[in-house]
Design a protein around this motif. Sequence first.
Motif, PDB file in Angstrom:
ATOM      1  N   GLU A 100       0.851  -1.190   0.000  1.00  0.00           N
ATOM      2  CA  GLU A 100       0.000   0.000   0.000  1.00  0.00           C
ATOM      3  C   GLU A 100       0.884   1.236   0.000  1.00  0.00           C
ATOM      4  O   GLU A 100       2.032   1.199   0.437  1.00  0.00           O
ATOM      5  N   LEU A 101       0.330   2.301  -0.507  1.00  0.00           N
ATOM      6  CA  LEU A 101       1.026   3.571  -0.521  1.00  0.00           C
ATOM      7  C   LEU A 101       0.001   4.685  -0.639  1.00  0.00           C
ATOM      8  O   LEU A 101      -1.182   4.432  -0.855  1.00  0.00           O
ATOM      9  N   GLN A 102       0.484   5.896  -0.467  1.00  0.00           N
ATOM     10  CA  GLN A 102      -0.370   7.072  -0.639  1.00  0.00           C
ATOM     11  C   GLN A 102       0.178   7.896  -1.780  1.00  0.00           C
ATOM     12  O   GLN A 102       1.388   7.944  -2.003  1.00  0.00           O
ATOM     13  N   ILE A 103      -0.748   8.534  -2.489  1.00  0.00           N
ATOM     14  CA  ILE A 103      -0.333   9.552  -3.443  1.00  0.00           C
ATOM     15  C   ILE A 103      -0.793  10.886  -2.876  1.00  0.00           C
ATOM     16  O   ILE A 103      -1.799  10.956  -2.171  1.00  0.00           O
ATOM     17  N   VAL A 105      -6.691  22.400  -2.427  1.00  0.00           N
ATOM     18  CA  VAL A 105      -6.222  21.538  -1.346  1.00  0.00           C
ATOM     19  C   VAL A 105      -5.182  20.541  -1.842  1.00  0.00           C
ATOM     20  O   VAL A 105      -5.103  20.247  -3.038  1.00  0.00           O
ATOM     21  N   GLU A 106      -4.418  20.037  -0.900  1.00  0.00           N
ATOM     22  CA  GLU A 106      -3.502  18.929  -1.151  1.00  0.00           C
ATOM     23  C   GLU A 106      -4.144  17.683  -0.545  1.00  0.00           C
ATOM     24  O   GLU A 106      -4.486  17.669   0.639  1.00  0.00           O
ATOM     25  N   ILE A 107      -4.292  16.672  -1.361  1.00  0.00           N
ATOM     26  CA  ILE A 107      -5.009  15.457  -0.970  1.00  0.00           C
ATOM     27  C   ILE A 107      -4.048  14.285  -0.845  1.00  0.00           C
ATOM     28  O   ILE A 107      -3.150  14.124  -1.672  1.00  0.00           O
ATOM     29  N   LEU A 108      -4.254  13.469   0.178  1.00  0.00           N
ATOM     30  CA  LEU A 108      -3.569  12.194   0.334  1.00  0.00           C
ATOM     31  C   LEU A 108      -4.591  11.095   0.046  1.00  0.00           C
ATOM     32  O   LEU A 108      -5.662  11.071   0.654  1.00  0.00           O
ATOM     33  N   ALA A 109      -4.254  10.218  -0.888  1.00  0.00           N
ATOM     34  CA  ALA A 109      -5.139   9.106  -1.224  1.00  0.00           C
ATOM     35  C   ALA A 109      -4.390   7.794  -1.000  1.00  0.00           C
ATOM     36  O   ALA A 109      -3.308   7.586  -1.556  1.00  0.00           O
ATOM     37  N   LYS A 110      -4.966   6.932  -0.181  1.00  0.00           N
ATOM     38  CA  LYS A 110      -4.344   5.639   0.131  1.00  0.00           C
ATOM     39  C   LYS A 110      -4.751   4.611  -0.928  1.00  0.00           C
ATOM     40  O   LYS A 110      -5.946   4.412  -1.185  1.00  0.00           O
ATOM     41  N   LEU A 111      -3.744   3.983  -1.530  1.00  0.00           N
ATOM     42  CA  LEU A 111      -3.977   2.960  -2.554  1.00  0.00           C
ATOM     43  C   LEU A 111      -3.452   1.625  -2.051  1.00  0.00           C
ATOM     44  O   LEU A 111      -2.424   1.572  -1.375  1.00  0.00           O
ATOM     45  N   THR A 112      -4.147   0.558  -2.416  1.00  0.00           N
ATOM     46  CA  THR A 112      -3.742  -0.789  -2.039  1.00  0.00           C
ATOM     47  C   THR A 112      -3.502  -1.597  -3.303  1.00  0.00           C
ATOM     48  O   THR A 112      -4.321  -1.586  -4.229  1.00  0.00           O
ATOM     49  N   ALA A 113      -2.375  -2.293  -3.349  1.00  0.00           N
ATOM     50  CA  ALA A 113      -2.043  -3.120  -4.510  1.00  0.00           C
ATOM     51  C   ALA A 113      -3.034  -4.267  -4.624  1.00  0.00           C
ATOM     52  O   ALA A 113      -3.368  -4.906  -3.626  1.00  0.00           O
ATOM     53  N   ASP A 114      -3.487  -4.517  -5.833  1.00  0.00           N
ATOM     54  CA  ASP A 114      -4.463  -5.585  -6.063  1.00  0.00           C
ATOM     55  C   ASP A 114      -3.936  -6.950  -5.625  1.00  0.00           C
ATOM     56  O   ASP A 114      -4.688  -7.775  -5.121  1.00  0.00           O
ATOM     57  N   ASN A 115      -2.636  -7.179  -5.839  1.00  0.00           N
ATOM     58  CA  ASN A 115      -2.080  -8.488  -5.477  1.00  0.00           C
ATOM     59  C   ASN A 115      -1.559  -8.510  -4.032  1.00  0.00           C
ATOM     60  O   ASN A 115      -1.022  -9.523  -3.585  1.00  0.00           O
ATOM     61  N   GLY A 116      -1.710  -7.401  -3.314  1.00  0.00           N
ATOM     62  CA  GLY A 116      -1.276  -7.332  -1.923  1.00  0.00           C
ATOM     63  C   GLY A 116       0.229  -7.274  -1.747  1.00  0.00           C
ATOM     64  O   GLY A 116       0.725  -7.388  -0.622  1.00  0.00           O
TER      65      GLY A 116
END
Length: 166
Positions: free
Chosen positions: A63-66, A106-117
């Motif tokens: 997982e990571l954030q953009i 605004v500056e946005i942080l979006a958390k993304l999760t890898a499909d394969n984990g």
Amino acid sequence: MEKTATTAENYSPFTLNKVAWTFSAQFYTDREEFNQEVIEYQNRIYKTNENWKPNEVVFDFPELQIQYMAWVKGASDLLENETLIEEDRHVFEEEPNEEEDDMYQVEILAKLTADNGKHFTALEFLLKTHNQQVNKELGDHVFFEGTDEKPQLIEGIPTCYIACGS
């Protein structure tokens, strides 16, 4: 020794930073359709698609954030996986900017999760980054110009800034 989010081996900036893309209001559900659009775009901009490596692992994190800048009308424009950066967390308590059609920058942080984990390929990362911004106003900064050289840890999660140009 366990890999950490700050080691260079977890990130491959060369693929993403050599890819051209324009963010738009089109939401993609079909990966192959999106991939074909990216290939066509590379061919239009660079006259080749050799820099687009959709299956290359670009972030070796589950997982990571953009982080990206956008204009929104209010908190309701934020998606479930989004928060504002610390400096912007109270922005909706103020009046919106009249010069910007009553919107908040605004500056946005979006958390993304890898499909394969496990990790993100260039295709998965760009697709999720694109879809994340579909319901936002980006002004004239719609051209993807890559990401940070190395993700930083924000609230314990590897985070990379999405560079957009006009």
